[in-house]
Design an enzyme around this catalytic site. Structure first.
Site, PDB file in Angstrom:
ATOM      1  N   GLU A  44      -1.883  -8.677   3.884  1.00  0.00           N
ATOM      2  CA  GLU A  44      -1.835  -9.057   5.316  1.00  0.00           C
ATOM      3  C   GLU A  44      -3.235  -9.178   5.917  1.00  0.00           C
ATOM      4  O   GLU A  44      -3.410  -9.815   6.946  1.00  0.00           O
ATOM      5  CB  GLU A  44      -0.952  -8.072   6.108  1.00  0.00           C
TER       6      GLU A  44
ATOM      7  N   HIS B  21      -3.907  -5.014   0.393  1.00  0.00           N
ATOM      8  CA  HIS B  21      -3.443  -5.397   1.736  1.00  0.00           C
ATOM      9  C   HIS B  21      -3.469  -6.918   1.904  1.00  0.00           C
ATOM     10  O   HIS B  21      -4.377  -7.462   2.525  1.00  0.00           O
ATOM     11  CB  HIS B  21      -4.309  -4.727   2.811  1.00  0.00           C
TER      12      HIS B  21
ATOM     13  N   CYS C 167       0.825  -1.215   0.000  1.00  0.00           N
ATOM     14  CA  CYS C 167       0.000   0.000   0.000  1.00  0.00           C
ATOM     15  C   CYS C 167       0.862   1.270   0.000  1.00  0.00           C
ATOM     16  O   CYS C 167       1.527   1.557  -0.972  1.00  0.00           O
ATOM     17  CB  CYS C 167      -1.011  -0.035   1.155  1.00  0.00           C
TER      18      CYS C 167
END
Ligand code: MN
Length: 245
Positions: free
Chosen positions: A219, A217, A113
């Site tokens: 994660e 994202h 990001c």
């Protein structure tokens, strides 16, 4: 020996009455979880001087640039757009030095990001400061934080790239939580994925060492196949680094 992965942090200013205005370094827990699951040893990097960034790199096997606020447009020679968000000059200064030192020292970099935007600026690229007002026909790139673990738009992956190999195909669905994006690509990088509105969603370094950047994202998509492939490949590259030192 499990590779040591440094993860960049942000600053949170406390609004608790007893600690009003207290500044703390902070990191969403998800980055740590994904690095740990992939076999790395995660360590948070508070920001300090560029000299400290260079010294840190010598002790790390890989660097993960996390998400966060906008990069100050002064770093790429632009004036602030009316819809530029919050910036953090101290963080920019540290991370710009960190990513350049990491790449120069042969450390793998995973940039997520804001991290992808920061990496692009560090190597000479520029940014779209506000997608909604600067990209005609733009998709919704800012999901609510409550549904960030659901993919919201698709990306088309460039065949023949390392990202395509990791994804095992040319199309994946990703989450999206950004209002800026890469505008002019930094020299030495190639675009590896775009959204349907043309917004650049991923890029990678053309050479070595391992250097992957994604605008979404991963994660926050813990069960996603590409998330696993990205973090596994990153930690593996860092492991190779730690063995050769
Ligand atoms: Mn997006």
């Amino acid at each position: 020996v499990r590779p040591l992965i440094g993860i960049s942090t942000s600053t949170l200013v406390s609004s608790e009455p007893s600690r009003l205005g207290m500044r703390r370094f902070a990191l969403p827990t998800y980055y740590v979880s994904r690095v740990e699951e992939a076999g790395g040893v995660p360590v948070m990097l508070p920001y300090a001087t560029p000299e400290v960034a260079e010294a840190l790199v010598q002790r790390l096997d890989g660097v993960l640039l996390s998400g966060g606020v906008d990069v100050d447009p002064a770093a790429y020679g632009a004036e602030p757009h009316a819809r530029l968000g919050e910036v953090d000059l101290a963080r920019d200064t540290f991370e710009l030095a960190l990513v350049k030192a990491a790449h120069a020292a042969g450390r793998p970099v995973l940039a997520i990001c804001r991290g992808m935007q920061l990496a692009n600026v560090a190597f000479g690229g520029t940014l779209v400061q506000d997608i909604d007002s600067q990209v005609a026909g733009a998709l919704r790139h800012e999901q609510n934080t409550t549904d960030i673990e659901q993919p919201s738009h698709s990306v088309t992956i460039e065949p023949g790239t390392e990202l395509a190999r990791l994804a095992g195909g040319s199309r994946v669905r990703v989450n999206s939580f950004h209002h800026q994006s890469v505008e002019r690509l930094a020299p030495g990088f190639r675009i590896t994925a775009r959204a349907a509105d043309g917004v650049i969603e991923a890029m990678e370094h053309e050479g070595r060492p391992w250097f992957q950047c994604v605008q979404w994202h991963p994660e926050r998509l813990p069960t996603d196949a590409l998330t696993h492939a990205l973090f596994a490949s990153f930690v593996q590259a860092a492991e190779g680094r730690s063995r050769s030192s």
